[in-house]
Design an enzyme around this catalytic site. Structure first.
Site, mmCIF file in Angstrom:
data_model
loop_
_atom_site.group_PDB
_atom_site.id
_atom_site.type_symbol
_atom_site.label_atom_id
_atom_site.label_comp_id
_atom_site.label_asym_id
_atom_site.label_seq_id
_atom_site.Cartn_x
_atom_site.Cartn_y
_atom_site.Cartn_z
ATOM 1 C CB SER A 45 -82.174 26.328 -38.477
ATOM 2 O OG SER A 45 -82.756 26.065 -39.829
ATOM 3 C CB THR A 67 -77.623 28.175 -40.461
ATOM 4 O OG1 THR A 67 -76.979 27.608 -39.439
ATOM 5 C CG2 THR A 67 -78.070 26.577 -40.863
ATOM 6 C CG ASP A 147 -77.649 46.582 -36.878
ATOM 7 O OD1 ASP A 147 -77.588 46.750 -35.671
ATOM 8 O OD2 ASP A 147 -77.613 45.966 -38.182
ATOM 9 N NE ARG A 209 -83.382 30.858 -36.681
ATOM 10 C CZ ARG A 209 -83.039 31.036 -37.668
ATOM 11 N NH1 ARG A 209 -83.295 31.182 -39.080
ATOM 12 N NH2 ARG A 209 -81.715 30.228 -37.397
ATOM 13 C CD GLU A 238 -89.781 27.633 -38.891
ATOM 14 O OE1 GLU A 238 -89.285 26.997 -38.971
ATOM 15 O OE2 GLU A 238 -89.844 29.118 -38.901
ATOM 16 C CG HIS A 255 -87.077 28.781 -42.039
ATOM 17 N ND1 HIS A 255 -86.938 28.678 -40.437
ATOM 18 C CD2 HIS A 255 -85.879 29.375 -42.533
ATOM 19 C CE1 HIS A 255 -85.752 29.404 -40.858
ATOM 20 N NE2 HIS A 255 -84.987 28.888 -41.939
ATOM 21 N N GLY A 258 -83.792 31.847 -48.009
ATOM 22 C CA GLY A 258 -82.830 31.527 -48.452
ATOM 23 C C GLY A 258 -82.103 30.308 -48.962
HETATM 24 N N1 LIG Z 1 -85.976 32.553 -43.355
HETATM 25 C C1 LIG Z 1 -84.087 31.970 -43.885
HETATM 26 O O1 LIG Z 1 -84.256 30.879 -44.573
HETATM 27 C C2 LIG Z 1 -83.497 32.549 -42.966
HETATM 28 C C3 LIG Z 1 -82.177 32.470 -43.974
HETATM 29 C C4 LIG Z 1 -80.607 33.541 -42.978
HETATM 30 C C5 LIG Z 1 -81.068 33.801 -42.219
HETATM 31 N N2 LIG Z 1 -82.060 33.862 -41.557
HETATM 32 C C6 LIG Z 1 -81.965 34.464 -39.986
HETATM 33 O O2 LIG Z 1 -82.158 35.867 -40.954
HETATM 34 C C7 LIG Z 1 -81.085 35.747 -39.259
HETATM 35 C C8 LIG Z 1 -80.095 38.034 -39.346
HETATM 36 O O3 LIG Z 1 -79.148 37.276 -40.999
HETATM 37 P P1 LIG Z 1 -77.648 37.861 -41.100
HETATM 38 O O4 LIG Z 1 -77.294 36.800 -42.106
HETATM 39 O O5 LIG Z 1 -78.549 39.060 -41.772
HETATM 40 O O6 LIG Z 1 -77.594 37.884 -39.442
HETATM 41 P P2 LIG Z 1 -76.566 39.046 -40.054
HETATM 42 O O7 LIG Z 1 -76.015 38.576 -38.129
HETATM 43 O O8 LIG Z 1 -75.132 38.838 -40.837
HETATM 44 O O9 LIG Z 1 -77.202 40.106 -39.477
HETATM 45 C C9 LIG Z 1 -78.025 40.124 -38.503
HETATM 46 C C10 LIG Z 1 -78.343 42.002 -37.741
HETATM 47 O O10 LIG Z 1 -78.641 42.374 -37.094
HETATM 48 C C11 LIG Z 1 -78.421 43.336 -36.550
HETATM 49 N N3 LIG Z 1 -79.495 43.320 -35.077
HETATM 50 C C12 LIG Z 1 -79.030 42.345 -34.066
HETATM 51 N N4 LIG Z 1 -80.069 43.067 -32.637
HETATM 52 C C13 LIG Z 1 -80.959 43.796 -33.866
HETATM 53 C C14 LIG Z 1 -81.509 44.712 -32.757
HETATM 54 N N5 LIG Z 1 -82.425 44.398 -32.231
HETATM 55 N N6 LIG Z 1 -82.487 45.507 -33.815
HETATM 56 C C15 LIG Z 1 -81.816 45.797 -35.332
HETATM 57 N N7 LIG Z 1 -81.059 44.708 -35.846
HETATM 58 C C16 LIG Z 1 -80.162 44.439 -34.850
HETATM 59 C C17 LIG Z 1 -77.104 42.360 -35.445
HETATM 60 O O11 LIG Z 1 -76.618 44.161 -35.679
HETATM 61 C C18 LIG Z 1 -76.556 42.438 -37.716
HETATM 62 O O12 LIG Z 1 -75.795 43.467 -38.396
HETATM 63 C C19 LIG Z 1 -80.334 35.052 -39.648
HETATM 64 O O13 LIG Z 1 -79.501 35.127 -38.166
HETATM 65 C C20 LIG Z 1 -81.450 33.961 -39.094
HETATM 66 O O14 LIG Z 1 -81.994 33.903 -37.958
HETATM 67 C C21 LIG Z 1 -83.599 33.090 -42.208
HETATM 68 O O1 LIG Z 2 -80.185 30.930 -40.909
HETATM 69 C C1 LIG Z 2 -80.390 30.340 -41.815
HETATM 70 O O2 LIG Z 2 -79.290 30.613 -42.499
HETATM 71 C C2 LIG Z 2 -81.359 30.366 -42.053
HETATM 72 O O3 LIG Z 2 -81.947 30.096 -40.954
HETATM 73 C C3 LIG Z 2 -81.837 28.973 -42.721
HETATM 74 O O4 LIG Z 2 -81.561 29.014 -44.422
HETATM 75 C C4 LIG Z 2 -82.533 27.741 -42.196
HETATM 76 O O5 LIG Z 2 -82.222 26.846 -42.870
HETATM 77 P P1 LIG Z 2 -81.961 25.210 -42.329
HETATM 78 O O6 LIG Z 2 -80.823 25.441 -42.124
HETATM 79 O O7 LIG Z 2 -82.953 24.764 -41.836
HETATM 80 O O8 LIG Z 2 -82.242 24.258 -43.779
#
Ligand SMILES: NC(=O)c1ccc[n+]([C@@H]2O[C@H](COP(=O)([O-])OP(=O)(O)OC[C@H]3O[C@@H](n4cnc5c(N)ncnc54)[C@H](O)[C@@H]3O)[C@@H](O)[C@H]2O)c1
Ligand SMILES: O=C(O)[C@H](O)[C@H](O)COP(=O)(O)O
Length: 378
Positions: A45, A67, A147, A209, A238, A255, A258
């Protein structure tokens, strides 16, 4: 074939070693020169994948991001150039779901409360939000899903509005992508106004995020509302989170929600499968052979468990307190945030543990084998 890969992407040698020559790079500082002769680019990312990076990369045949989020990738640009792109949706969903659940168990213990009986609101019911809901429902908690996008798409689950969720949930966990436009944009979804609507004693978790919450507004809000508890894995700016905000969070991490070994392996494996498909090759490697043996893989419990015992068990796969402590010691140093992420190679998922022999001689209304299996234990 030249494969450029982020140095923080594990298992690249094992999966891509037969396909070409691999060069590892720092994803955050990657330059156009470094990718100019690449055939394949594998990123995480932290790499902005756009015209500025790739205009000189004339041989490029494939870009993969291990990611779920794609906010760092200009997918339209890649499509215009006819370069196949894949991300890895779902790869780290279980890891994020378990992170959120374990963080709630930790918060409950720290505040001397029980998690049982709490109402949890999940904002964003995609891969990670659904994984978090699965753990929470397995544990018998009431879960509210918000959602509006899924609701409009005809998803048959029951959804509530964000206002209802804020009004009813004791705990709120955020799982949306970052979007800057449109009716459902998520940039500063939790701004000053929304933060001020939080019920007394709400727990707010952000594992998606940083910019989904206005971090400056959150500092101001939290300084006046000590009753609200924060778990923050993601940050505005970040790798340089605002130190005042780190100090105000109950649990703070860089971060890595995951970052289970299973989640990371799945991410790299999904890119391997997709590249093989693009190249017309058979993907004949196995995902499970990549993972190291887990030292607590077999555990016997003689009775049903209490919530405190479930937390003890959870700490075997992931001790959030350790990461929180490490993070506070390093986030403010040069490269501390990124280094901690790079060195994060120790966390497992619940399914790394096989639980056997729960013998309930009496009905204790505790946590039984059915519940533990539903949580994800083997
Ligand atoms: N911290 C981490 O390590 C980490 C790991 C994985 C994902 N992420 C982040 O988390 C996000 C979500 O991951 P995911 O796999 O669940 O994605 P995903 O696309 O499967 O799910 C995201 C959901 O959010 C919904 N959504 C969009 N706008 C919205 C709103 N305004 N209100 C409510 N719901 C809304 C979408 O319809 C979707 O169902 C990713 O895009 C990424 O940025 C962070
Ligand atoms: O979007 C994702 O899948 C997560 O934010 C992901 O875990 C971020 O980790 P990175 O790719 O920075 O290692």
């Amino acid at each position: 074939m030249k494969i450029i890969a982020d140095e923080n992407m594990p298992y690249v040698d094992a999966l891509f070693g037969d396909l070409g020559e691999i060069e590892y790079v720092n994803g955050r500082t990657l330059t156009p020169e470094q990718v100019s002769d690449a055939d394949v680019l594998l990123v995480r990312s932290v790499t902005k994948v756009n015209a500025a990076l790739l205009d000189k990369a004339n041989k490029l045949k494939f870009v993969g991001s291990a990611t779920i989020g794609t906010d760092h990738v200009e997918v339209d640009y890649l499509a215009r150039r006819g370069i196949p792109f894949t991300n890895a949706p779902g790869c780290n969903a279980t890891a994020v779901g378990e992170y959120a659940f374990i963080a709630m168990l930790e918060l409950a213990q720290r505040s001397g409360e029980s998690l049982q009986g709490k109402v949890v609101g999940i904002v964003g019911a995609g891969n990670t939000g659904t994984a978090a809901a699965k753990c929470l429902q397995a544990y018998g908690l009431q879960v509210l899903l918000c959602d509006p996008v899924k609701a409009e798409q005809g998803d048959k689950r029951e959804f509530v509005s964000i206002d209802t969720l804020i009004a009813q949930a004791d705990i709120i966990s955020l799982h949306v992508p970052i979007t800057k436009d449109g009716e459902h944009k998520t940039w500063y979804l939790f701004d000053e106004t929304r933060l001020n609507q939080l019920k007394p004693n709400t727990w707010l978790l952000n594992c998606c995020r940083g910019e989904v919450i206005d971090n400056r507004a959150l500092i101001k809000f939290k300084q006046q509302r000590d009753d609200v508890k924060l778990v923050l894995d993601v940050w505005e700016g970040e790798p340089n989170p605002m130190p005042e905000l780190v100090a105000l969070a109950e649990f703070a991490t860089p971060h890595i929600a995951g970052y289970s070994l299973e989640g990371k392996a799945r991410g790299t494996f999904m890119l391997y499968q997709k590249l093989c498909a693009v190249l017309g090759l058979e993907a004949n490697k196995s995902l499970t052979s990549l993972l190291p043996i887990f030292q607590f893989s077999q555990i016997s419990a003689q009775t049903e468990l209490t919530e405190a015992q479930l937390l003890t068990l959870s700490r075997l796969v992931y001790d959030l307190r350790d990461d929180d402590r490490k993070f506070r010691g390093c986030f403010n140093t040069s490269s501390g945030f990124d280094l901690m992420r790079k060195q994060h190679t120790y966390r497992r998922e619940y399914n790394a543990i096989s639980l056997t022999q729960i013998q309930s001689t009496e009905q204790r209304n505790g946590i039984n084998q059915t519940m533990l299996t539903a949580l994800g234990f083997n």
